[in-house]
Design an enzyme around this catalytic site. Sequence first.
Site, PDB file in Angstrom:
ATOM      1  N   GLY A 138      26.421  63.246  46.650  1.00  0.00           N
ATOM      2  CA  GLY A 138      28.030  63.511  47.802  1.00  0.00           C
ATOM      3  C   GLY A 138      28.885  62.987  46.533  1.00  0.00           C
ATOM      4  CB  ILE A 176      29.351  57.436  46.625  1.00  0.00           C
ATOM      5  CG1 ILE A 176      30.482  57.095  47.845  1.00  0.00           C
ATOM      6  CG2 ILE A 176      29.220  56.493  45.899  1.00  0.00           C
ATOM      7  CD1 ILE A 176      29.983  56.153  48.753  1.00  0.00           C
ATOM      8  CD  GLU A 181      21.983  66.421  48.145  1.00  0.00           C
ATOM      9  OE1 GLU A 181      23.296  65.781  47.958  1.00  0.00           O
ATOM     10  OE2 GLU A 181      21.831  66.745  48.995  1.00  0.00           O
ATOM     11  CG  HIS A 206      58.956  74.186  34.605  1.00  0.00           C
ATOM     12  ND1 HIS A 206      57.532  74.952  34.483  1.00  0.00           N
ATOM     13  CD2 HIS A 206      59.014  74.625  33.098  1.00  0.00           C
ATOM     14  CE1 HIS A 206      57.909  75.035  33.251  1.00  0.00           C
ATOM     15  NE2 HIS A 206      58.511  75.082  31.777  1.00  0.00           N
TER      16      HIS A 206
HETATM   17  P1  FAD Z   1      34.563  48.323  55.704  1.00  0.00           P
HETATM   18  O1  FAD Z   1      35.675  48.984  54.722  1.00  0.00           O
HETATM   19  O2  FAD Z   1      33.086  48.130  55.561  1.00  0.00           O
HETATM   20  O3  FAD Z   1      35.438  46.942  56.442  1.00  0.00           O
HETATM   21  C1  FAD Z   1      33.996  46.206  57.700  1.00  0.00           C
HETATM   22  C2  FAD Z   1      34.397  44.772  56.753  1.00  0.00           C
HETATM   23  O4  FAD Z   1      33.578  44.391  58.370  1.00  0.00           O
HETATM   24  C3  FAD Z   1      33.105  44.330  55.756  1.00  0.00           C
HETATM   25  O5  FAD Z   1      34.609  43.016  54.837  1.00  0.00           O
HETATM   26  C4  FAD Z   1      32.045  43.621  56.504  1.00  0.00           C
HETATM   27  O6  FAD Z   1      31.993  42.527  56.117  1.00  0.00           O
HETATM   28  C5  FAD Z   1      33.337  42.921  57.790  1.00  0.00           C
HETATM   29  N1  FAD Z   1      32.560  42.957  58.985  1.00  0.00           N
HETATM   30  C6  FAD Z   1      30.910  43.788  59.181  1.00  0.00           C
HETATM   31  N2  FAD Z   1      30.717  43.129  60.902  1.00  0.00           N
HETATM   32  C7  FAD Z   1      31.439  41.996  61.003  1.00  0.00           C
HETATM   33  C8  FAD Z   1      30.875  41.091  62.212  1.00  0.00           C
HETATM   34  N3  FAD Z   1      30.226  40.756  62.480  1.00  0.00           N
HETATM   35  N4  FAD Z   1      31.863  40.019  61.422  1.00  0.00           N
HETATM   36  C9  FAD Z   1      32.763  39.535  60.904  1.00  0.00           C
HETATM   37  N5  FAD Z   1      32.906  40.657  59.912  1.00  0.00           N
HETATM   38  C10 FAD Z   1      31.756  41.938  59.536  1.00  0.00           C
HETATM   39  N6  FAD Z   1      36.595  55.817  51.350  1.00  0.00           N
HETATM   40  C11 FAD Z   1      38.153  56.338  50.578  1.00  0.00           C
HETATM   41  O7  FAD Z   1      39.032  56.952  51.628  1.00  0.00           O
HETATM   42  N7  FAD Z   1      38.315  57.135  49.385  1.00  0.00           N
HETATM   43  C12 FAD Z   1      37.187  56.752  47.757  1.00  0.00           C
HETATM   44  O8  FAD Z   1      37.853  56.634  46.515  1.00  0.00           O
HETATM   45  C13 FAD Z   1      36.409  56.066  48.495  1.00  0.00           C
HETATM   46  N8  FAD Z   1      35.181  54.821  47.789  1.00  0.00           N
HETATM   47  C14 FAD Z   1      34.404  54.855  47.927  1.00  0.00           C
HETATM   48  C15 FAD Z   1      33.614  54.157  46.518  1.00  0.00           C
HETATM   49  C16 FAD Z   1      32.500  54.191  47.244  1.00  0.00           C
HETATM   50  C17 FAD Z   1      31.395  53.281  46.279  1.00  0.00           C
HETATM   51  C18 FAD Z   1      32.518  53.848  47.989  1.00  0.00           C
HETATM   52  C19 FAD Z   1      31.333  52.725  48.691  1.00  0.00           C
HETATM   53  C20 FAD Z   1      32.618  54.198  49.950  1.00  0.00           C
HETATM   54  C21 FAD Z   1      34.197  54.739  48.830  1.00  0.00           C
HETATM   55  N9  FAD Z   1      35.070  54.926  50.413  1.00  0.00           N
HETATM   56  C22 FAD Z   1      36.364  55.580  49.612  1.00  0.00           C
HETATM   57  C23 FAD Z   1      34.620  55.114  51.388  1.00  0.00           C
HETATM   58  C24 FAD Z   1      35.603  53.808  51.764  1.00  0.00           C
HETATM   59  O9  FAD Z   1      35.504  52.738  51.288  1.00  0.00           O
HETATM   60  C25 FAD Z   1      35.553  53.307  53.791  1.00  0.00           C
HETATM   61  O10 FAD Z   1      35.305  54.416  54.146  1.00  0.00           O
HETATM   62  C26 FAD Z   1      36.554  51.977  54.549  1.00  0.00           C
HETATM   63  O11 FAD Z   1      35.649  51.144  53.417  1.00  0.00           O
HETATM   64  C27 FAD Z   1      35.943  52.217  56.158  1.00  0.00           C
HETATM   65  O12 FAD Z   1      36.483  50.989  55.927  1.00  0.00           O
HETATM   66  P2  FAD Z   1      36.222  49.608  57.131  1.00  0.00           P
HETATM   67  O13 FAD Z   1      37.829  49.126  57.264  1.00  0.00           O
HETATM   68  O14 FAD Z   1      35.963  50.591  58.069  1.00  0.00           O
HETATM   69  O15 FAD Z   1      34.785  49.053  56.741  1.00  0.00           O
HETATM   70  P1  AMP Z   2      26.823  61.618  51.196  1.00  0.00           P
HETATM   71  O1  AMP Z   2      26.699  61.772  53.276  1.00  0.00           O
HETATM   72  O2  AMP Z   2      27.947  62.928  50.988  1.00  0.00           O
HETATM   73  O3  AMP Z   2      27.434  60.370  50.695  1.00  0.00           O
HETATM   74  O4  AMP Z   2      25.733  62.514  50.448  1.00  0.00           O
HETATM   75  C1  AMP Z   2      24.790  62.202  50.026  1.00  0.00           C
HETATM   76  C2  AMP Z   2      23.948  63.152  49.793  1.00  0.00           C
HETATM   77  O5  AMP Z   2      22.431  62.666  49.906  1.00  0.00           O
HETATM   78  C3  AMP Z   2      23.417  64.479  51.279  1.00  0.00           C
HETATM   79  O6  AMP Z   2      24.233  65.540  50.520  1.00  0.00           O
HETATM   80  C4  AMP Z   2      22.277  64.370  51.099  1.00  0.00           C
HETATM   81  O7  AMP Z   2      21.505  65.907  51.433  1.00  0.00           O
HETATM   82  C5  AMP Z   2      21.848  63.915  50.174  1.00  0.00           C
HETATM   83  N1  AMP Z   2      19.658  63.638  50.829  1.00  0.00           N
HETATM   84  C6  AMP Z   2      20.022  62.038  51.429  1.00  0.00           C
HETATM   85  N2  AMP Z   2      18.063  61.908  50.720  1.00  0.00           N
HETATM   86  C7  AMP Z   2      18.152  62.634  49.749  1.00  0.00           C
HETATM   87  C8  AMP Z   2      16.791  62.834  49.053  1.00  0.00           C
HETATM   88  N3  AMP Z   2      15.504  61.700  49.548  1.00  0.00           N
HETATM   89  N4  AMP Z   2      16.076  63.787  48.062  1.00  0.00           N
HETATM   90  C9  AMP Z   2      18.000  64.358  47.713  1.00  0.00           C
HETATM   91  N5  AMP Z   2      18.840  64.121  48.565  1.00  0.00           N
HETATM   92  C10 AMP Z   2      18.973  62.926  49.531  1.00  0.00           C
END
Ligand code: FAD
Ligand code: AMP
Length: 478
Positions: A189, A191, A210, A450
């Site tokens: 996916g 990530i 995958e 361009h």
């Molecule tokens: P979060 O960012 O998860 O924030 C939720 C917050 O709530 C956290 O700080 C948590 O501690 C807090 N919280 C939870 N429960 C409680 C509680 N009970 N009390 C107080 N605080 C609480 N998205 C993109 O759009 N572009 C990208 O390039 C991208 N790259 C990513 C790369 C990685 C490695 C990962 C893991 C994610 C990536 N994402 C990306 C996804 C993106 O990070 C999330 O979609 C986004 O952070 C979601 O925002 P949110 O505010 O809903 O939740």
């Molecule tokens: P995303 O939801 O975009 O972060 O992608 C996660 C990916 O992990 C999906 O494409 C799933 O099909 C894959 N996946 C989930 N479980 C397994 C597994 N056991 N072996 C290989 N791939 C998996």
Amino acid sequence: MSDKYDVVVIGSGPAGYVAAIRAAQLGLKTACVEKWQKDGKMVNGGTCLNVGCIPSKALLDSSHKYHDAAHAYQSHGIVTGEMSVDVPAMIARKEKIVAQMAGGISGLFQANGVTSVFGSGRLLAGHKVEVTAADGSVQTLEADNVIIATGSLPINIPVAPVDNDVIIDSTGALELQEVPKRLGVIGAGVIGLELGSVWGRLGSEVVVLEALPDFLAMMDKQIAKESLKIFKKQGLDIRMGARVTGSEVKDGQVTVSYENGEGTQQETFDKLIVCVGRRPYTEGLLAPDSGVNLDERGFIFVDDYCATNAPGVWAVGDVVRGPMLAHKGSEEGVMVAERIAGQKTAMNYDIIPNVIYTHPEIASVGLTEEEVKQSGEPYEVGTFPFMAIGRAVAADQAEGMVKIVAHAETDRVLGCHIVGPSAADLVQQVAIAMEFGSSAEDIGMTVFGHPTFSEAVKEAALAVHGHAIHMPNRKKRK
Ligand code: FAD
Ligand code: AMP
């Protein structure tokens, strides 16, 4: 102790902090509750700033620079000496960026008058939020409206349990202190591809496993196929139809078993990153009488305007349905804050850009060709390769293409899909055009500078009608 607010937001990720800032801008007395701690200090910014978008992009950028210096400079006539990577320094740079960005949120809260409350929030009945601080002290915030923005967590699978040593999740993959010789990634996916790219560029031998048979199944098929071709050329070993069924950690390595069409296979890795998706974070969040329902997948159930079934309680971001993207949550945060303030704001869920920050980037907005075909609407497609774009050739970044899908009768742009240089920024240009109901002809008639990468967007729009200039058109039309 009890405090009364107009709005209490639980969670300060991109959905929560944006909601809080917008609510405060609108004159609402707002508090934002956050429980994230790092090195004993509470931090704002959620997954995105701390272990998601920002740190992954910091490492993608560092690793890309290294890779270019090691492999791409020669063709530009730049001679480099022996190269090496100081991984701890690279990770420290990323940490500095994270701290700077997270500190920025606290600054914005102060500037806008948002009260930051550190501790774990729990929604009680009657719009009350009980906050338990790290030292165990408890306070209750009262509010007219509560916005839940608690985000998501990585999914764990029993066949590869994360031990934070040999088997790690996306957070662990942003903290490695050395380059693993052999790296396994479960899940091709967004990530998995980004993190696999980081360590692959730094020298790991990366194998991505995958389960699904089709690469990037949610993307436009033609773009997914082109992307896979490019990644394979780069040496990324992506194995589709490979379902991981077990793992065994021994002597600091992990042996992974997976099933493919030919039976059970095994591979041994020095590290294994589990990137199989994320799940909504609701642990400890809802008191039994809070009145908020979850849907069948465990997300907080909301309507099109992010209202939960409990009046005055809203939910935004990863914790509700829809793509798990930072900008999707932020827009929901703005919508909810404005609706609380009495405005009629709605969000356009049809135009949400989606980007994979590999090299080249893959980006899309709107409907894929397959989705349009399935809808039964008549459509036309225009594609244009970066190979015919002067700026891309000059930059040695001529792989990939732009694809535009438009309605055959109205010519309205329905989707744009890109693999290539600066795809994220190019797709955003089309997203703006789509928001204004643009036709392919409108984009084709716009004057583009361009030489730019964006000329590929103009040419793809022209190609919808067989009018591309810098390539022979398959459709011959006047
Ligand atoms: P979060 O960012 O998860 O924030 C939720 C917050 O709530 C956290 O700080 C948590 O501690 C807090 N919280 C939870 N429960 C409680 C509680 N009970 N009390 C107080 N605080 C609480 N998205 C993109 O759009 N572009 C990208 O390039 C991208 N790259 C990513 C790369 C990685 C490695 C990962 C893991 C994610 C990536 N994402 C990306 C996804 C993106 O990070 C999330 O979609 C986004 O952070 C979601 O925002 P949110 O505010 O809903 O939740
Ligand atoms: P995303 O939801 O975009 O972060 O992608 C996660 C990916 O992990 C999906 O494409 C799933 O099909 C894959 N996946 C989930 N479980 C397994 C597994 N056991 N072996 C290989 N791939 C998996």
